[in-house]
Design a protein around this motif. Sequence first.
Motif: not given
Length: 153
Positions: A126-153
């Motif tokens: 259960a802890a490993a699954q929760a950790y994995s879900a948090n890693v997925t959320a972090l990677n998604t957030l990084k993708g959203v931030i990267a796309k947001g930075l592309e808007i300014g180009r």
Amino acid sequence: MAFLSSINVVGSGLTAQQLRMDVVAENVTNAQTTRTENGGAYRRKMVVFQAVDGKNSFRQAMADAENGLVSNRRGAGAGGVRVTQIVDDPSPLKRVFDPVHPDADENGYVEMPNVDMVKEMTDAMAAAQAYSANVTALNTLKGVIAKGLEIGR
């Protein structure tokens, strides 16, 4: 910079689940420990989590947005999870008949830790699954931030 509070939320989840895995590892390691510094057999440890409310609830943020209000407070809405304590499992210790064991009582019984490997493996999964879900959320957030930075180009 609202994304920073999102990173803090995900980071708190990662930290909490890592500590949970550490406690599971300690329990598994001490599954046969019959003598501790405090005397008696090892007692299983459990992690207690608590939700950390942000400065502004989701419901309040939605109401503010509906009314056209914009929060200028940094970190508004930041929350997450935290470990409040690590407690001993109150379940009874196991008694095993082993009269030759050095920690046996006068009747030949040894108190063994209340660590159940099935519980520990379930908790670890259960802890490993929760950790994995948090890693997925972090990677998604990084993708959203990267796309947001592309808007300014």
